[in-house]
Design an enzyme around this catalytic site. Sequence first.
Site, PDB file in Angstrom:
ATOM      1  N   GLU A 133      -2.541 -37.085   3.298  1.00  0.00           N
ATOM      2  CA  GLU A 133      -1.203 -37.406   2.792  1.00  0.00           C
ATOM      3  C   GLU A 133      -0.190 -37.518   3.926  1.00  0.00           C
ATOM      4  O   GLU A 133      -0.331 -36.878   4.963  1.00  0.00           O
ATOM      5  CB  GLU A 133      -0.738 -36.298   1.828  1.00  0.00           C
ATOM      6  CG  GLU A 133      -1.548 -36.281   0.542  1.00  0.00           C
ATOM      7  CD  GLU A 133      -1.208 -35.125  -0.393  1.00  0.00           C
ATOM      8  OE1 GLU A 133      -1.313 -35.319  -1.603  1.00  0.00           O
ATOM      9  OE2 GLU A 133      -0.836 -34.038   0.086  1.00  0.00           O
TER      10      GLU A 133
ATOM     11  N   CYS B  53      -7.575 -28.528   7.164  1.00  0.00           N
ATOM     12  CA  CYS B  53      -7.150 -27.748   8.322  1.00  0.00           C
ATOM     13  C   CYS B  53      -8.074 -26.547   8.462  1.00  0.00           C
ATOM     14  O   CYS B  53      -8.485 -25.962   7.458  1.00  0.00           O
ATOM     15  CB  CYS B  53      -5.702 -27.275   8.143  1.00  0.00           C
ATOM     16  SG  CYS B  53      -5.037 -26.426   9.598  1.00  0.00           S
TER      17      CYS B  53
ATOM     18  N   CYS C 221      -4.470 -20.373   7.145  1.00  0.00           N
ATOM     19  CA  CYS C 221      -3.306 -19.538   6.842  1.00  0.00           C
ATOM     20  C   CYS C 221      -3.241 -19.358   5.319  1.00  0.00           C
ATOM     21  O   CYS C 221      -3.264 -20.328   4.573  1.00  0.00           O
ATOM     22  CB  CYS C 221      -2.029 -20.196   7.361  1.00  0.00           C
ATOM     23  SG  CYS C 221      -2.083 -20.512   9.141  1.00  0.00           S
TER      24      CYS C 221
ATOM     25  N   CYS D 293      -0.762 -21.367   2.858  1.00  0.00           N
ATOM     26  CA  CYS D 293      -0.660 -22.827   2.993  1.00  0.00           C
ATOM     27  C   CYS D 293      -1.749 -23.508   2.166  1.00  0.00           C
ATOM     28  O   CYS D 293      -2.924 -23.159   2.258  1.00  0.00           O
ATOM     29  CB  CYS D 293      -0.800 -23.204   4.464  1.00  0.00           C
ATOM     30  SG  CYS D 293      -0.878 -24.979   4.751  1.00  0.00           S
TER      31      CYS D 293
ATOM     32  N   CYS E 101       6.689 -28.433   2.586  1.00  0.00           N
ATOM     33  CA  CYS E 101       5.907 -27.745   3.614  1.00  0.00           C
ATOM     34  C   CYS E 101       4.786 -26.925   3.005  1.00  0.00           C
ATOM     35  O   CYS E 101       5.022 -26.113   2.111  1.00  0.00           O
ATOM     36  CB  CYS E 101       6.795 -26.806   4.406  1.00  0.00           C
ATOM     37  SG  CYS E 101       8.045 -27.668   5.313  1.00  0.00           S
TER      38      CYS E 101
END
Length: 368
Positions: free
Chosen positions: A109, A129, A133, A136, A360
């Site tokens: 995205e 990723c 974390c 996220c 975010c």
Amino acid sequence: MPKPGELTFAVPRGAKKPPRHLADLTPAERRAAVAAIGEKPFRAGQVARHYFARYTDDPAGWTDIPAAAREKLAAELLPELMSVVRHISCDGDTTRKTLWRLFDGTLVESVLMRYPDRVTMCVSSQAGCGMNCPFCATGQAGLDRNLSTAEIVHQIVDGMRALRDGEIPGGPARLSNIVFMGMGEPLANYNRVVGAIRRLTDPEPDGLGLSQRGITVSTVGLVPAMLRFAEEGFACRLAVSLHAPDDELRDTLVPVNTRWKVREVLDAAWEYAERSRRRISIEYALIRDINDQAWRGDLLGRLLKGHRVHVNLIPLNPTPGSKWTASRPEDERAFVAALEAHGVPVTVRDTRGQEIDGACGQLAATER
Ligand code: SAH
């Protein structure tokens, strides 16, 4: 031996590589590729002008190139990299998220945000990723693969085309800022990201002619790669996703902290600030009762004061199933005050794109 910053995080094996594209190549490599198919080397520059200055990859309109050569050049330099699955907009259509399908079915995205005085694009550098974390959304599914330089650049080329063509309300506009804050850890895909920065900032028609100062690379704090990035001599901004001033908490919020501690990450950041002459942006997602205590704000202020720095507080965007949420307004205010007491500049980031899962930490690229 890998070079410092040439990392070390597992990438799935056996995956097919994205097709090689004009935007993967330096101008000299493009000329060589064109010569290798029996065309005149200067044709490489013509194709580059169509792509980087006119944002077109349709050979039908290349009237400066003989019709017989167009398809051949397009096949060699501009293979189809990705297609739009869908756009989703909010904020009066001035925030637009694009879901892309790459050549192998991988989804990523990007997000375009138009403000009165600027237009920012948030791009992905990896599919998924590997940094894990826990707050996220992208981190939850793990790393799919690195994007190629061209797969990164094309997100931006398409955004510039959309702005020029008036697809975003407010009339035609130019892109002013690019943030590597979409999916992925940019410094874990070091060479491709640096290649993309070169393509973005090389003058037209070799590249898009954007300013290095308008580019922000955001990292969890991969110290060797940060130091290597400082050596590149870019005037880009570096953002560091800190989220906690103490190792005990940061070890849990940003798991790579178990490898490189807060102090080492900040030392590398100051080195980058010195080289680039740019302020470091410290990203800090405020999570209710986890990292938002005034004493942590005070500790953060002590670590940062006197340095070339700006703190960006991001109200946590809760991800599906998360037990965490954004801070109470009074805690947020006290945290800001604690930083300001040390003279550290701080702003609270606006949270565009929330309702389209485009804010975010929300990018997850699922087909729903
Ligand atoms: N891997 C890079 C780039 C991702 S940037 C990095 O971590 O810096 C995205 C920014 O949004 C990072 O600062 C990240 O920590 C932050 N973020 C991630 N999830 C979030 C969430 N749920 N709410 C608010 N910010 C989040």
